[in-house]
Scaffold this motif. Structure first.
Motif, short mmCIF file in Angstrom:
data_model
loop_
_atom_site.label_atom_id
_atom_site.label_comp_id
_atom_site.label_asym_id
_atom_site.label_seq_id
_atom_site.Cartn_x
_atom_site.Cartn_y
_atom_site.Cartn_z
N MET A 127 0.83 -1.21 0.00
CA MET A 127 0.00 0.00 0.00
C MET A 127 0.86 1.26 0.00
SD MET A 127 -3.14 -0.73 -0.37
CE MET A 127 -3.99 0.79 0.02
N LEU A 128 1.98 1.22 0.71
CA LEU A 128 2.91 2.35 0.68
C LEU A 128 3.45 2.55 -0.74
CD1 LEU A 128 5.06 1.81 3.92
CD2 LEU A 128 3.24 3.47 3.58
N TYR A 129 3.83 1.46 -1.37
CA TYR A 129 4.40 1.52 -2.72
C TYR A 129 3.36 2.03 -3.73
CZ TYR A 129 7.18 -0.01 -6.76
OH TYR A 129 7.91 -0.05 -7.92
N CYS A 130 2.13 1.57 -3.58
CA CYS A 130 1.08 1.93 -4.54
C CYS A 130 0.71 3.41 -4.50
CB CYS A 130 -0.16 1.07 -4.31
SG CYS A 130 -0.05 -0.57 -5.07
N GLU A 181 -9.33 3.89 -2.21
CA GLU A 181 -8.34 3.04 -1.53
C GLU A 181 -8.69 2.89 -0.04
OE1 GLU A 181 -4.47 4.16 -4.32
OE2 GLU A 181 -4.95 5.35 -2.55
N GLN A 182 -9.18 3.98 0.54
CA GLN A 182 -9.58 3.96 1.95
C GLN A 182 -10.68 2.92 2.17
OE1 GLN A 182 -8.02 6.20 3.95
NE2 GLN A 182 -9.18 6.30 5.84
N LYS A 183 -11.62 2.85 1.24
CA LYS A 183 -12.72 1.90 1.36
C LYS A 183 -12.22 0.46 1.29
CE LYS A 183 -16.56 4.75 -0.27
NZ LYS A 183 -17.57 4.96 -1.34
N ILE A 184 -11.24 0.22 0.43
CA ILE A 184 -10.68 -1.12 0.31
C ILE A 184 -10.04 -1.53 1.63
CG2 ILE A 184 -8.99 -2.57 -0.87
CD1 ILE A 184 -11.41 -1.74 -2.53
N ILE A 185 -9.31 -0.61 2.22
CA ILE A 185 -8.65 -0.89 3.50
C ILE A 185 -9.70 -1.17 4.58
CG2 ILE A 185 -7.15 0.06 5.31
CD1 ILE A 185 -5.82 1.73 3.03
N GLU A 186 -10.77 -0.38 4.58
CA GLU A 186 -11.83 -0.58 5.58
C GLU A 186 -12.53 -1.92 5.40
OE1 GLU A 186 -14.21 2.90 5.02
OE2 GLU A 186 -12.96 4.15 6.32
N LEU A 187 -12.75 -2.32 4.15
CA LEU A 187 -13.34 -3.64 3.88
C LEU A 187 -12.45 -4.75 4.42
CD1 LEU A 187 -14.64 -3.34 0.19
CD2 LEU A 187 -16.02 -3.88 2.19
N HIS A 188 -11.17 -4.63 4.12
CA HIS A 188 -10.23 -5.66 4.54
C HIS A 188 -10.05 -5.66 6.06
CE1 HIS A 188 -7.56 -8.78 3.25
NE2 HIS A 188 -6.54 -8.28 3.93
#
Length: 267
Positions: A127-130, A181-188
Motif C-alpha cells: 500500500m505504501l508503494y502503490c 483506496e480507503q474503502k478497500i482498507i476498511e473492507l479488509h
C-alpha cells in the motif's frame, strides 16, 4: 551473476531481513522470495517483461490455498482496479513475493517493511508503494509457488502476534489514500477482525485469550461494518455469511465457530 549472502546473528524477523536486502541491493529492480518457496524458470523473465509496460509487475501465485483458476488474466490495469478487484477477489495483492518493484522508487520515498508488524507486513509495504504508481501489469500465470508453513503467524493458533493486525490497519488508515483506496482498507479491516475472532474462538485456552476478545469487539464496533455489509460479498461467500451471522447475533456467531472447531478436532 554474483550473489552476496547476508546473515543476521539472530532472527530479527522477515521485515528486518528484507530491509537489509533493499539497502544492500545494487540493481534497478527488487523482488522477494521466501526461503521455503520456489520459482518457475520464467518467473523473473515474465516480471521484467511486465515491468517494461507498467509501474509494477505482478504474476500469479500457486500452491496450497491458491485456487487453480480457469481463465488467467493478463494485461495492463490501473492501480485503482488492481487494488480493488485483485485484492478483494484474488491472492495477488497482499504478498510481496510475486511482484517486481523499482528499487529507485523505494529508496526515493523511503518505503521499507515495518518490523513492528508481525502480520500483514507485505500488505502494508504494498500500500505504501502503490501511493507512488499509476499502472500495474498483471499476468495471472502461476510462476511463484507458495509452500504453506504451519509455523507461520498466519497459520498458527491464536497468539499475541496476531493482534498486530489491528496496528497494521490503524497505520494504513492514517495514511493519505484516495477515498476508493480507503474503502478497500476498511473492507479488509472488517474481514481481518472477523478472522481474528475465528482464531480466538478456536483457541484451546479460552481464559487466556478472553482479554483479546474485548479489544477485537471494540475494533469491530468502530470499523466500517456498514460498508462491508454492502460490498463484503466480494471477499467471498463463506466469509460474508459468517459476517452476516456476526451482525445478526454476535453470541450465536461465537457459539457456531466454537462448536465447528470442536467438531473438526474430533474428526
Amino acid at each position: 551473476m554474483a550473489i552476496t549472502l547476508y546473515r543476521n546473528k539472530q532472527n530479527q524477523g522477515v521485515s528486518v531481513a528484507r530491509n537489509i536486502g533493499i539497502r544492500a541491493a545494487s540493481g534497478d529492480y527488487l523482488t522477494f522470495v521466501d526461503a521455503d518457496d520456489h520459482l518457475a524458470p520464467q518467473f523473473l523473465e515474465r516480471l521484467l517483461q511486465g515491468k517494461k509496460r507498467g509501474d509494477m509487475s505482478v504474476v500469479g501465485i500457486g500452491g496450497a490455498g491458491f485456487g487453480k483458476g480457469s481463465d488467467p488474466f493478463q494485461g495492463l490495469i490501473t492501480k485503482e482496479r488492481f487494488v480493488y478487484e485483485f485484492w478483494l477477489t484474488k491472492h495477488l495483492f497482499g504478498s510481496c513475493n510475486n511482484k517486481l518493484y523499482s528499487r529507485k522508487l523505494i529508496l526515493r520515498h523511503d518505503i521499507f517493511f515495518d518490523p513492528s508488524l508481525k502480520i500483514m507486513e507485505d500488505m502494508f509495504f504494498n500500500m505504501l508503494y502503490c501511493q507512488y504508481i499509476d499502472t500495474i501489469y498483471v499476468s495471472e500465470q502461476k510462476l511463484y509457488y507458495y509452500r504453506r508453513n504451519e509455523a507461520s503467524v498466519m497459520h498458527q493458533k491464536f497468539s499475541e502476534n496476531n493482534m498486530t493486525v489491528i496496528k497494521t490497519f490503524h497505520k494504513l488508515l492514517a495514511l493519505p489514500f484516495t477515498e476508493a483506496e480507503q474503502k478497500i482498507i476498511e473492507l479488509h479491516q472488517v474481514n481481518s477482525l472477523l478472522w481474528l475472532l475465528r482464531l480466538l474462538y478456536k483457541a484451546d485456552d479460552k481464559e487466556a485469550t478472553k482479554q483479546y476478545e474485548e479489544v477485537i469487539l471494540q475494533e469491530l464496533a468502530t470499523a466500517n461494518t456498514r460498508l462491508f455489509f454492502k460490498s463484503g460479498w466480494q471477499k467471498g461467500f463463506s466469509r460474508y455469511v459468517t459476517f452476516l451471522l456476526y451482525q445478526l447475533h454476535p453470541k450465536c456467531y461465537k457459539k457456531v465457530i466454537t462448536t465447528y472447531y470442536k467438531f473438526k478436532k474430533r474428526r
